[in-house]
Enzyme design. Structure first.
Site, PDB file in Angstrom:
ATOM      1  N   ASP A  78     -10.656 -44.277 -26.312  1.00  0.00           N
ATOM      2  CA  ASP A  78     -10.631 -45.584 -26.958  1.00  0.00           C
ATOM      3  C   ASP A  78     -11.456 -46.584 -26.150  1.00  0.00           C
ATOM      4  O   ASP A  78     -11.365 -46.637 -24.914  1.00  0.00           O
ATOM      5  CB  ASP A  78      -9.178 -46.057 -27.066  1.00  0.00           C
ATOM      6  CG  ASP A  78      -9.038 -47.374 -27.781  1.00  0.00           C
ATOM      7  OD1 ASP A  78      -9.423 -47.433 -28.960  1.00  0.00           O
ATOM      8  OD2 ASP A  78      -8.536 -48.331 -27.168  1.00  0.00           O
ATOM      9  N   GLU A  91     -15.335 -43.591 -28.363  1.00  0.00           N
ATOM     10  CA  GLU A  91     -15.473 -44.738 -29.254  1.00  0.00           C
ATOM     11  C   GLU A  91     -16.425 -45.671 -28.506  1.00  0.00           C
ATOM     12  O   GLU A  91     -16.018 -46.336 -27.544  1.00  0.00           O
ATOM     13  CB  GLU A  91     -14.128 -45.426 -29.500  1.00  0.00           C
ATOM     14  CG  GLU A  91     -14.247 -46.592 -30.454  1.00  0.00           C
ATOM     15  CD  GLU A  91     -12.954 -47.394 -30.582  1.00  0.00           C
ATOM     16  OE1 GLU A  91     -12.643 -47.830 -31.708  1.00  0.00           O
ATOM     17  OE2 GLU A  91     -12.270 -47.588 -29.562  1.00  0.00           O
TER      18      GLU A  91
END
Length: 680
Positions: free
Chosen positions: A337, A373
């Site tokens: 993330d 990401e």
């Protein structure tokens, strides 16, 4: 009174020895560190033991006579100095950053805060409201991993709870748990579609932010990590961390890999006014990035704090956590993330950052699936295409381009071709290929596929933020009516547009990913930021009347994709490629030229993919316009066989080599390929 003596400084955490337990924790600025032992309830602190300082700032103690699953925590005595960023407070019981198991629950209380307000030292003891660290006896994973090649990988992004909470074919105690995912019914569902990799939203222990709990909401997604080594307790049936290991082994036996979403960019301790739960009380200025001219935190995450990846012990913590999940839990890979933060030093993002180098040379982690990401909200935070090999990246340009095309926006064709080709403009510059692109239309964040064709405006009022949260630019459309409707024609168009997106996705070069519920036409009623909705907004409805409309369609698409080697090719296809070729054609089967590429009226694209070794061809027709087209199919030695279309079979209308391509439709043909004409 327990017998104790100076222990060893490595490994960090609590380690079972023959007749004792060694505790080691990093607190370089501390004056004293106390090991706190609790009784089996976790509420009564029965002993405090002073730890011994080693060079480098590690404290240790060796204790005899402890039970196998002893419950413990740390207290740190040191300076409380906002100027230097030190937030030591002996009144705060701290979780071991290396705790492999937890006992008890977290309860919000003013006692968790180091100061109330900032600058006013808080002497309240928070032990009663804290979960405790627990000694783990978990053994290493011994299962056999599927080791699926990237070219054969199909990812299903999934929330542990939401995936099975409403599945009445799974025993009630297992629903919404790790073992619910491991149930035969769910695994059969994945296998029937052709999915071979499940990507789980955060499974590390996490807590809900106080601003949510005061509104009666919860952090459903889980991007608010409390500890990096322990599975989230709510997902366990019998409070045994072994259940996660058991789930992984069952997936592996079914030929499905397990990828977990990890949040190493921030923690649940939030900003300067946030709680002191672990890292802040041990080494605040080391674990977090602080502003140079104040005691406050750099907030490149939007969550109050940012992990300081430049600190060697923070880097070590992350690497140790990753290895633990591979070696002990058997996971096959990670989705990181806000991964740009992990490559950002003081001078900005660096593809040669120590984190990437450490991963690359690590004999265990370098063999895992690594997905970034590639963005955050910090300076220079958007880094799509900048990660080094062997990293793969979520490709939001793919998402947005495909959405815009089917939204019938103009001037999209050149970008659409790049995305179908595998996004060589993003990944080829540093010797990576099309499989480094994780292609997706929707994910957990944003509209579901059903809502993408049902809502032009987000509907996030249930989040309690006056609809100001979530993305405003979704490239969505409602097919004529906003929101849910019983209109037959509108719903038929919505289903067709979902099929259009899925055909584009699975017939593109790159690694396809679908969000859980895509196959069920799942709707979040227009909520494009449902991170705090622990309810039917997010829970998949297995009994939906529409639950079978896309399951078989996706299954057939994946089967078709698997038959063509071009989608497994690790390099970008150019004119000099002897094995494969790509041709971009207009509705007359003529090569696209500069004028056609940039004609704003053109919303049609034909792509021919040839496998020169097997003498087979795949033909993709995409018509996003509001009117039908007479399309000439390219000349080939054998007739074209229709493999898939977003249209029902009753609307097929082919005369020789001219096809009536209806408005807002997609078609897939093959030539010289073993297969029959399309059957609905």
């Amino acid at each position: 009174m327990l017998n104790s003596c100076k222990g060893v400084s490595s490994p960090l955490g609590a380690s079972n020895l023959v007749n004792s337990v060694n505790f080691a924790v990093y607190a370089p600025q501390a004056n004293d560190v106390l090991l706190c032992i609790f009784d089996e309830t976790g509420f009564a602190e029965i002993e405090r033991i002073s730890m011994f300082l080693h060079e480098g700032g590690v404290w240790s103690v060796n204790v005899e006579g402890l039970p196998d699953c002893c419950i413990y925590g740390y207290r740190v005595n040191g300076s409380y100095d906002l100027i230097t960023g030190q937030l030591h407070n002996e009144n705060k019981l701290l979780l071991d950053p290396y705790a492999k198991d937890l006992h008890g629950h977290f309860y919000w209380s003013e006692r968790h805060f180091c100061h109330l307000p900032v600058g006013h030292f808080n002497e309240a003891d928070n032990a009663f409201d804290m979960p405790k660290s627990k000694l783990s006896t978990l053994k290493k994973y011994e299962g056999i991993k599927p080791n699926i090649a990237w070219g054969e990988t199909v990812i299903y992004e999934c929330h542990v709870k939401g995936a099975t909470k409403l599945n009445d074919k799974i025993p009630s105690p297992l629903r919404g748990k790790f073992l619910g995912l491991a149930h035969d019914d769910f695994i059969t569902h994945l296998k029937n579609m052709g999915v071979n990799a499940i990507e789980l939203l955060p499974v590390h222990s996490f807590i809900s932010e106080q601003f949510l709990t005061t509104k009666g909401l919860q952090n459903y997604w889980g991007y608010n990590t409390l500890n990096f080594f322990t599975p989230h307790k709510e997902y366990l049936v019998d409070d045994r961390v072994e259940e996660f290991q058991q789930m992984v082994e069952i997936f592996h036996k079914a030929g499905i890999e397990v990828i977990i979403d990890v949040v190493f960019n921030h923690t649940a301790e939030a900003g300067l006014e946030g709680p002191t739960l672990s890292f802040k009380g041990l080494n605040n200025s080391g674990y977090y990035r602080l502003l140079s001219d104040s005691c406050d935190y750099i907030n490149d995450t939007g969550c109050g704090n940012t992990i300081n990846i430049d600190d060697p012990y923070t880097l070590k913590l992350i690497l140790d956590s990753l290895r633990y999940w591979v070696e002990y839990y058997g996971v096959d890979g990670f989705r990181f993330d806000l991964a740009s933060i992990l490559g950002r030093g003081k001078d900005g993002f660096n593809e040669n950052h120590a984190f990437f180098q450490a991963i690359h040379q690590d004999p265990i982690l370098s063999q895992c699936k690594l997905i970034a990401e590639p963005w955050d909200i910090g300076p220079g935070g958007y880094q799509l295409g900048a990660f080094p090999s062997p990293w793969h990246e979520w490709n939001d340009k793919y998402r947005d381009t495909v959405r815009q095309f089917w939204q019938a926006k103009q001037h999209v064709l050149p970008d659409l071709a790049k995305r179908i080709h595998g996004s060589n403009d993003l990944f080829e510059h540093n010797l990576r290929g099309p499989l480094n692109s994780i292609n997706f239309i929707t994910s957990h964040d944003g509209f579901t596929l059903r809502d993408w064709v049902s809502y032009e405006v987000k509907n996030n009022l249930a989040n309690g933020e006056n609809n100001q949260d979530g993305h405003n630019e979704n490239h969505s459309f409602n097919c004529g009516i906003e929101g849910e409707t019983q209109d037959v024609e509108v719903n038929a168009l919505r289903l067709k547009q979902q099929k259009n997106a899925l055909i584009t996705l699975f017939m593109s070069c790159g690694v396809p990913m679908i969000a859980a519920g895509t196959e069920f036409c799942h709707s979040q009623i227009g909520n494009n930021n449902a991170y705090c909705q622990d309810n039917k907004t997010n829970w998949l409805n297995w009994g939906s009347l529409e639950s079978t409309k896309l399951v078989d369609f996706i299954s057939k698409l994946i089967q078709l994709r698997n038959k063509f080697q071009i989608f497994k090719h690790t390099f970008f296809i150019h004119q000099e490629d002897q094995d494969f070729s790509v041709h971009w054609l207009d509705e007359h089967a003529l090569p696209m030229d500069a004028i056609k590429w940039h004609d704003p009226r053109s919303q049609f694209l034909m792509c021919r993919l040839d496998d020169n070794n097997k003498n087979t061809s795949l033909l993709l027709l995409l018509n996003a316009s509001a009117h039908s087209l007479n399309v000439k199919l390219p000349d080939t030695a054998k007739k074209w066989h229709l493999q898939m279309t977003s249209e029902p079979a009753t609307k097929l209308n082919q005369i020789d080599k001219v096809l009536d391509v209806s408005a807002q439709s997609s078609w897939v043909f093959s030539a010289n390929f073993e297969g029959n004409d399309y059957e609905s």
